[in-house]
Design a protein around this motif. Sequence first.
Motif, mmCIF file in Angstrom:
data_model
loop_
_atom_site.group_PDB
_atom_site.id
_atom_site.type_symbol
_atom_site.label_atom_id
_atom_site.label_comp_id
_atom_site.label_asym_id
_atom_site.label_seq_id
_atom_site.Cartn_x
_atom_site.Cartn_y
_atom_site.Cartn_z
ATOM 1 N N ARG A 137 8.114 15.443 30.348
ATOM 2 C CA ARG A 137 8.557 15.929 31.618
ATOM 3 C C ARG A 137 7.882 15.243 32.778
ATOM 4 O O ARG A 137 8.174 14.423 33.203
ATOM 5 C CB ARG A 137 9.229 17.246 31.779
ATOM 6 N N THR A 138 6.619 15.699 32.745
ATOM 7 C CA THR A 138 5.695 15.208 33.675
ATOM 8 C C THR A 138 4.218 15.045 33.244
ATOM 9 O O THR A 138 3.797 15.640 32.065
ATOM 10 C CB THR A 138 5.633 16.210 34.900
ATOM 11 N N THR A 139 3.460 14.377 33.910
ATOM 12 C CA THR A 139 2.085 14.354 33.602
ATOM 13 C C THR A 139 1.224 15.428 33.285
ATOM 14 O O THR A 139 0.520 15.882 32.379
ATOM 15 C CB THR A 139 1.082 13.486 34.684
ATOM 16 N N VAL A 140 1.440 16.427 34.299
ATOM 17 C CA VAL A 140 0.732 17.679 34.604
ATOM 18 C C VAL A 140 1.168 18.718 33.330
ATOM 19 O O VAL A 140 0.431 19.217 32.640
ATOM 20 C CB VAL A 140 0.626 18.353 35.944
ATOM 21 N N GLU A 141 2.409 18.673 33.090
ATOM 22 C CA GLU A 141 2.978 19.407 32.062
ATOM 23 C C GLU A 141 2.532 19.180 30.816
ATOM 24 O O GLU A 141 2.037 19.825 29.901
ATOM 25 C CB GLU A 141 4.523 19.514 32.124
ATOM 26 N N HIS A 163 -10.717 13.664 38.704
ATOM 27 C CA HIS A 163 -9.523 13.952 37.858
ATOM 28 C C HIS A 163 -8.368 14.428 38.926
ATOM 29 O O HIS A 163 -8.981 14.962 39.874
ATOM 30 C CB HIS A 163 -9.855 14.777 36.687
ATOM 31 N N TYR A 164 -7.240 14.437 38.449
ATOM 32 C CA TYR A 164 -6.011 15.042 39.188
ATOM 33 C C TYR A 164 -6.225 16.620 39.593
ATOM 34 O O TYR A 164 -6.617 17.206 38.878
ATOM 35 C CB TYR A 164 -4.612 14.598 38.739
ATOM 36 N N SER A 165 -5.854 16.768 40.870
ATOM 37 C CA SER A 165 -6.210 18.076 41.368
ATOM 38 C C SER A 165 -5.511 19.114 40.559
ATOM 39 O O SER A 165 -5.891 20.469 40.338
ATOM 40 C CB SER A 165 -6.129 18.027 42.981
ATOM 41 N N SER A 214 -7.672 6.442 40.404
ATOM 42 C CA SER A 214 -7.589 7.699 41.031
ATOM 43 C C SER A 214 -6.616 7.537 42.180
ATOM 44 O O SER A 214 -6.555 6.794 42.732
ATOM 45 C CB SER A 214 -9.205 8.031 41.809
ATOM 46 N N ASN A 215 -5.794 8.730 42.266
ATOM 47 C CA ASN A 215 -4.911 9.127 43.425
ATOM 48 C C ASN A 215 -5.856 9.227 44.713
ATOM 49 O O ASN A 215 -5.198 8.881 45.752
ATOM 50 C CB ASN A 215 -4.002 10.086 43.308
ATOM 51 N N VAL A 216 -7.174 9.445 44.686
ATOM 52 C CA VAL A 216 -7.918 9.690 45.818
ATOM 53 C C VAL A 216 -8.410 8.259 46.500
ATOM 54 O O VAL A 216 -8.267 8.273 47.745
ATOM 55 C CB VAL A 216 -9.034 10.713 45.692
ATOM 56 N N VAL A 240 -6.420 10.968 29.041
ATOM 57 C CA VAL A 240 -6.384 9.963 30.039
ATOM 58 C C VAL A 240 -5.075 10.315 30.935
ATOM 59 O O VAL A 240 -4.203 10.125 30.066
ATOM 60 C CB VAL A 240 -6.294 8.582 29.844
ATOM 61 N N ASP A 241 -5.006 10.655 32.149
ATOM 62 C CA ASP A 241 -4.055 10.848 32.926
ATOM 63 C C ASP A 241 -3.953 9.165 33.353
ATOM 64 O O ASP A 241 -4.668 8.846 34.313
ATOM 65 C CB ASP A 241 -4.327 11.704 34.111
ATOM 66 N N PHE A 242 -2.834 8.605 33.218
ATOM 67 C CA PHE A 242 -2.603 7.132 33.642
ATOM 68 C C PHE A 242 -1.548 6.836 34.570
ATOM 69 O O PHE A 242 -0.992 5.723 34.290
ATOM 70 C CB PHE A 242 -2.897 6.046 32.372
ATOM 71 N N ILE A 243 -1.260 7.954 35.087
ATOM 72 C CA ILE A 243 0.023 7.819 35.979
ATOM 73 C C ILE A 243 -0.150 6.743 37.284
ATOM 74 O O ILE A 243 0.853 6.075 37.278
ATOM 75 C CB ILE A 243 0.500 9.439 36.577
ATOM 76 N N GLN A 244 -1.367 6.535 37.501
ATOM 77 C CA GLN A 244 -1.496 5.545 38.629
ATOM 78 C C GLN A 244 -1.954 4.192 38.072
ATOM 79 O O GLN A 244 -2.201 3.422 38.836
ATOM 80 C CB GLN A 244 -2.649 6.037 39.727
ATOM 81 N N GLY A 245 -1.830 4.222 36.711
ATOM 82 C CA GLY A 245 -2.521 2.953 36.154
ATOM 83 C C GLY A 245 -1.236 2.049 35.337
ATOM 84 O O GLY A 245 -1.086 0.899 35.842
ATOM 85 N N CYS A 263 1.813 10.211 31.543
ATOM 86 C CA CYS A 263 2.205 9.839 32.816
ATOM 87 C C CYS A 263 3.628 10.327 32.953
ATOM 88 O O CYS A 263 4.502 10.300 32.042
ATOM 89 C CB CYS A 263 1.995 8.327 33.017
ATOM 90 N N SER A 264 4.073 10.382 34.178
ATOM 91 C CA SER A 264 5.694 10.215 34.449
ATOM 92 C C SER A 264 5.895 8.800 35.078
ATOM 93 O O SER A 264 5.185 8.087 35.297
ATOM 94 C CB SER A 264 6.228 11.438 35.227
ATOM 95 N N THR A 265 7.172 8.654 35.502
ATOM 96 C CA THR A 265 7.649 7.264 35.628
ATOM 97 C C THR A 265 8.026 6.832 37.046
ATOM 98 O O THR A 265 8.154 5.707 37.535
ATOM 99 C CB THR A 265 8.684 7.121 34.725
ATOM 100 N N PHE A 266 7.489 7.901 37.957
ATOM 101 C CA PHE A 266 8.063 7.488 39.310
ATOM 102 C C PHE A 266 6.938 6.906 40.383
ATOM 103 O O PHE A 266 7.223 6.463 41.207
ATOM 104 C CB PHE A 266 8.546 8.632 40.034
ATOM 105 N N LYS A 267 5.870 6.379 39.550
ATOM 106 C CA LYS A 267 5.116 5.458 40.410
ATOM 107 C C LYS A 267 5.108 4.076 40.100
ATOM 108 O O LYS A 267 6.159 3.618 40.268
ATOM 109 C CB LYS A 267 3.524 6.402 40.161
ATOM 110 N N TRP A 268 4.092 3.751 39.313
ATOM 111 C CA TRP A 268 4.165 2.206 39.097
ATOM 112 C C TRP A 268 4.967 1.982 37.849
ATOM 113 O O TRP A 268 5.218 0.834 37.875
ATOM 114 C CB TRP A 268 2.648 1.803 38.955
HETATM 115 C C1 LIG Z 1 -3.242 11.048 39.065
HETATM 116 C C2 LIG Z 1 -1.975 11.597 39.296
HETATM 117 N N1 LIG Z 1 -1.812 12.675 38.058
HETATM 118 C C3 LIG Z 1 -0.601 13.398 38.228
HETATM 119 C C4 LIG Z 1 0.202 13.308 39.201
HETATM 120 C C5 LIG Z 1 1.169 14.201 39.135
HETATM 121 O O1 LIG Z 1 2.490 13.738 38.370
HETATM 122 P P1 LIG Z 1 3.409 14.519 37.725
HETATM 123 O O2 LIG Z 1 4.530 15.030 38.505
HETATM 124 O O3 LIG Z 1 3.865 13.474 36.832
HETATM 125 O O4 LIG Z 1 2.825 15.624 36.874
HETATM 126 C C6 LIG Z 1 -0.210 12.369 40.193
HETATM 127 C C7 LIG Z 1 0.749 12.538 41.314
HETATM 128 O O5 LIG Z 1 0.627 12.254 42.383
HETATM 129 C C8 LIG Z 1 -1.097 11.752 40.271
HETATM 130 O O6 LIG Z 1 -1.445 11.042 41.333
#
Ligand SMILES: Cc1ncc(COP(=O)(O)O)c(C=O)c1O
Length: 438
Positions: A137-141, A163-165, A214-216, A240-245, A263-268
């Motif tokens: 469903r989502t990266t964090v889940e 790493h993601y907050s 990094s999203n930061v 590895v959280d690769f949503i921003q990659g 990852c989820s699909t709403f970024k890259w």
């Molecule tokens: C590095 C990173 N990980 C996770 C997420 C959250 O993504 P998701 O909604 O898929 O959990 C974000 C969203 O900004 C992100 O930048």
Amino acid sequence: MPKGILDKLLTMERSAFLKSIAGAGVASLGLGSLSFKPEETAGINPDVMPAHISGPAPDFNRIREDFPRVKQEIYMDNASTHPINIYTAAALHRYAEWAKNEVGEPWWPLWNDTRLDCKASFAKLINADPDEIAFARTTVEAENNILNGMDFKGGNLVTTDLHYSASLYSFKMREQRDGLKVKIIKHNDWKFNVKDFEGVIDKNTKLVAITLVSNVNGFVVEDVKAISDLAHANGAILYVDFIQGVGAVPVDVKAMGIDIAACSTFKWLMGSKGFGFMYVRKDLQDTVVRTTHHNGGITYNYAPWTDKVDPNLPEIIFKPTTGPGMYEVSYPSYEGVSCAIASLKYIHELGVNNIQNHNRTLTSKLAKEMPRLGYQTITPEGNKSPIIVFIAKNPDETMKKLRAAKIHVAMRFGNKLRISPSIYNNLADIDRLLEVLS
Ligand SMILES: Cc1ncc(COP(=O)(O)O)c(C=O)c1O
């Protein structure tokens, strides 16, 4: 590999669709202050990618036309949410038509092939086997599910402050509630490498968790393989959280030694929110990473459930699900699948290297020009992601100027101006931003 059939099954007369929504002089359907503009996807067939994204030199001017978002303002906040293109929008419209008029057809085995197609396309993007991809469903889940399924008894988890907050929150909760030992490596001038992990990863480490981009500050971890080797040498695995990659920088899970990723699909990936993918190396499935919720069914082998009782089988026949489907429960989002099939097709056709090169041209200009305007960067020099971040001395003033000029970027963590251009942005967008801030 099963052939992609969703698109064929969902093909319908677009003219009928347009007629249905454009009747009685209704030019657009209200959605708050936004409006639905069917004319932007009229005549678009999401099965067929446009010629201007093919070949070694895609036409980035034409690519702008694929993203109507450019008409509203200069949007360079793709690291928050990437707009979808007209091909993906057409796929969604088609899905909506199917759900409205034809739901029930095709019956589920056909959707099953479609789901496999979607996973195969994502697997190709990261050089995984389709048997290693589950919908998430989502990266964090997904990351939470992975941790829930691991045995941390007496062990520790190693991560970094880049790493993601929300992940760090999950780790801290586990530390507080379950006694998980969490070691957080601090970044070193907004980056880190394998040396920072030496002496921190130890024989009790079960999981090393990092964010690829990094999203930061957009930092791309270059030492993924070396960090993986160090983790493996200590009996740990690498998440590895690769949503921003994914979609923006090349990812090869095998070459990089990545064991699990999400990852989820709403970024890259230019798809939808609340739908994504989880990669789990085959040999870790239900061994090191166990399922925490269960997905499957049973068969009753007794009357009146069946009129053909098999005396050699138990009354309730139950067979555990194998393969990555074990990590999924219930149906995935079909809207998410429809979007992902189209957007992945677009990304494959365009090529991640072309995407990366284009975006780097834009971020390189920012890296060169912004310091002259008093904005120092916290993104390492020569970094290869589409995200670049600068310290704003007066964040409110900076954002006021940019908003007034209809330039949409992000200000995060107080004073960090994050600019994340994408394939539909161009050097004129960058020049305009520089002009406004000068
Ligand atoms: C590095 C990173 N990980 C996770 C997420 C959250 O993504 P998701 O909604 O898929 O959990 C974000 C969203 O900004 C992100 O930048």
